[in-house]
Motif scaffolding. Structure first.
Motif, PDB file in Angstrom:
ATOM      1  N   ILE A 164       0.764  -1.262  -0.197  1.00 23.01           N
ATOM      2  CA  ILE A 164      -0.256  -0.145   0.012  1.00 23.01           C
ATOM      3  C   ILE A 164       0.796   1.333  -0.073  1.00 23.01           C
ATOM      4  O   ILE A 164       1.496   1.594   1.071  1.00 23.01           O
ATOM      5  CB  ILE A 164      -0.808   0.130   1.279  1.00 23.01           C
ATOM      6  CG1 ILE A 164      -1.932  -1.243   1.407  1.00 23.01           C
ATOM      7  CG2 ILE A 164      -1.754   1.218   1.164  1.00 23.01           C
ATOM      8  CD1 ILE A 164      -2.575  -1.435   2.644  1.00 23.01           C
ATOM      9  N   ASP A 165       0.720   2.164  -1.120  1.00 22.25           N
ATOM     10  CA  ASP A 165       1.699   3.189  -1.458  1.00 22.25           C
ATOM     11  C   ASP A 165       0.840   3.967  -2.133  1.00 22.25           C
ATOM     12  O   ASP A 165       0.574   3.430  -3.263  1.00 22.25           O
ATOM     13  CB  ASP A 165       2.985   2.826  -1.637  1.00 22.25           C
ATOM     14  CG  ASP A 165       4.083   3.891  -1.396  1.00 22.25           C
ATOM     15  OD1 ASP A 165       3.661   5.324  -2.019  1.00 22.25           O
ATOM     16  OD2 ASP A 165       5.110   3.651  -0.986  1.00 22.25           O
ATOM     17  N   ASP A 166       0.788   5.417  -2.053  1.00 22.60           N
ATOM     18  CA  ASP A 166       0.199   6.343  -3.053  1.00 22.60           C
ATOM     19  C   ASP A 166       1.060   6.568  -4.085  1.00 22.60           C
ATOM     20  O   ASP A 166       0.558   7.092  -5.174  1.00 22.60           O
ATOM     21  CB  ASP A 166      -0.220   7.556  -2.155  1.00 22.60           C
ATOM     22  CG  ASP A 166       1.015   8.079  -1.713  1.00 22.60           C
ATOM     23  OD1 ASP A 166       1.522   7.894  -0.829  1.00 22.60           O
ATOM     24  OD2 ASP A 166       1.030   9.532  -2.082  1.00 22.60           O
ATOM     25  N   ILE A 191      -5.501   9.256   4.334  1.00 17.08           N
ATOM     26  CA  ILE A 191      -5.555   8.525   5.366  1.00 17.08           C
ATOM     27  C   ILE A 191      -3.880   8.157   5.443  1.00 17.08           C
ATOM     28  O   ILE A 191      -3.487   7.722   4.424  1.00 17.08           O
ATOM     29  CB  ILE A 191      -6.416   7.346   5.225  1.00 17.08           C
ATOM     30  CG1 ILE A 191      -6.449   6.202   6.297  1.00 17.08           C
ATOM     31  CG2 ILE A 191      -6.253   6.454   3.885  1.00 17.08           C
ATOM     32  CD1 ILE A 191      -7.392   5.272   6.614  1.00 17.08           C
ATOM     33  N   SER A 192      -3.766   8.093   6.798  1.00 10.70           N
ATOM     34  CA  SER A 192      -2.194   7.636   6.962  1.00 10.70           C
ATOM     35  C   SER A 192      -2.104   6.313   6.987  1.00 10.70           C
ATOM     36  O   SER A 192      -2.858   5.570   7.251  1.00 10.70           O
ATOM     37  CB  SER A 192      -1.530   8.407   8.186  1.00 10.70           C
ATOM     38  OG  SER A 192      -2.047   7.959   9.248  1.00 10.70           O
ATOM     39  N   PRO A 194      -4.923   4.358  -0.559  1.00 17.20           N
ATOM     40  CA  PRO A 194      -5.142   3.822   0.821  1.00 17.20           C
ATOM     41  C   PRO A 194      -6.651   3.438   1.322  1.00 17.20           C
ATOM     42  O   PRO A 194      -6.862   2.504   2.025  1.00 17.20           O
ATOM     43  CB  PRO A 194      -4.398   4.718   1.433  1.00 17.20           C
ATOM     44  CG  PRO A 194      -4.203   5.700   0.557  1.00 17.20           C
ATOM     45  CD  PRO A 194      -4.368   5.520  -0.612  1.00 17.20           C
ATOM     46  N   GLU A 195      -7.396   4.317   0.636  1.00 21.10           N
ATOM     47  CA  GLU A 195      -8.794   4.137   1.400  1.00 21.10           C
ATOM     48  C   GLU A 195      -9.400   2.666   0.761  1.00 21.10           C
ATOM     49  O   GLU A 195     -10.543   2.279   1.070  1.00 21.10           O
ATOM     50  CB  GLU A 195      -9.790   5.230   0.782  1.00 21.10           C
ATOM     51  CG  GLU A 195     -10.104   5.499  -0.688  1.00 21.10           C
ATOM     52  CD  GLU A 195      -8.648   6.613  -0.786  1.00 21.10           C
ATOM     53  OE1 GLU A 195      -8.817   7.031  -2.154  1.00 21.10           O
ATOM     54  OE2 GLU A 195      -7.655   6.789  -0.342  1.00 21.10           O
ATOM     55  N   THR A 214     -10.928  -2.809   1.712  1.00 23.29           N
ATOM     56  CA  THR A 214     -11.480  -3.747   0.728  1.00 23.29           C
ATOM     57  C   THR A 214     -10.857  -5.017   0.039  1.00 23.29           C
ATOM     58  O   THR A 214     -11.144  -6.153   0.195  1.00 23.29           O
ATOM     59  CB  THR A 214     -12.213  -3.044  -0.381  1.00 23.29           C
ATOM     60  OG1 THR A 214     -13.070  -1.928   0.111  1.00 23.29           O
ATOM     61  CG2 THR A 214     -13.041  -3.850  -1.155  1.00 23.29           C
ATOM     62  N   ILE A 215      -9.389  -4.500  -0.195  1.00 19.84           N
ATOM     63  CA  ILE A 215      -8.700  -5.442  -0.595  1.00 19.84           C
ATOM     64  C   ILE A 215      -8.375  -6.561   0.389  1.00 19.84           C
ATOM     65  O   ILE A 215      -8.338  -7.895   0.193  1.00 19.84           O
ATOM     66  CB  ILE A 215      -7.404  -4.988  -1.094  1.00 19.84           C
ATOM     67  CG1 ILE A 215      -7.512  -4.044  -2.508  1.00 19.84           C
ATOM     68  CG2 ILE A 215      -6.261  -5.916  -1.423  1.00 19.84           C
ATOM     69  CD1 ILE A 215      -6.361  -3.348  -2.777  1.00 19.84           C
TER      70      ILE A 215
END
Length: 146
Positions: free
Chosen positions: A6-8, A59-60, A35-36, A40-41
């Motif tokens: 998870i990384d933007d 979101i952090s 990240p949001e 779900t994943i």
């Protein structure tokens, strides 16, 4: 091992994917740049390790970590925080919220491989203990029923 990254930043996702594919045999990689969508994943896949950026928009990573750790079904997932932050207070917060390890950005390939392999070993040990516990519990119930 099922690994969720998870990384933007798409560059970091691709770099992590390449390193995992090259150095971690028998791994299945899921990438998430929003990240949001992480929860779900997680709900739709069996995840063993989460590689999680700390600084992301909306979101952090710390918030995601805390949210996931608040669900007991995900207590045994290995979390590796993936960050360029060097602030010791952030490290402390991440460990208090349930992180297992850190990988610093920019990525050092040797460090990345070593920390990923340590997390894989820890996850395999957890799964083996869960299986042993299940076997012992089943045997206990069978003996108790006799």
């Amino acid at each position: 091992m099922n690994i969720l990254v998870i990384d933007d930043e798409k560059f970091n996702l691709r770099m992590a994917q390449e390193l995992i594919e090259t150095n971690i045999p028998d791994s299945h990689i899921l990438l998430c740049n929003l990240p949001e969508e992480a929860l779900t994943i997680l709900e739709n896949n069996s995840i063993d390790i989460i590689l999680l950026d700390i600084i992301m928009p909306k979101i952090s990573g710390i918030d995601i970590l805390q949210t996931i750790r608040s669900n007991k079904d995900y207590n045994d997932i290995q979390f590796i925080m993936f960050t360029g932050i060097t602030d010791k207070e952030s490290f402390k917060t991440c460990f208090e919220k349930g992180a297992n390890d850190f990988i610093n950005k920019p990525i050092d390939f040797t460090e990345f491989e070593a920390r990923m392999n340590a997390s894989i070993k820890a996850r395999k040990n957890i799964l083996a203990l869960k299986e042993m516990n299940h076997t012992i519990s089943s045997q206990y119930h069978r003996l108790h029923a006799m």
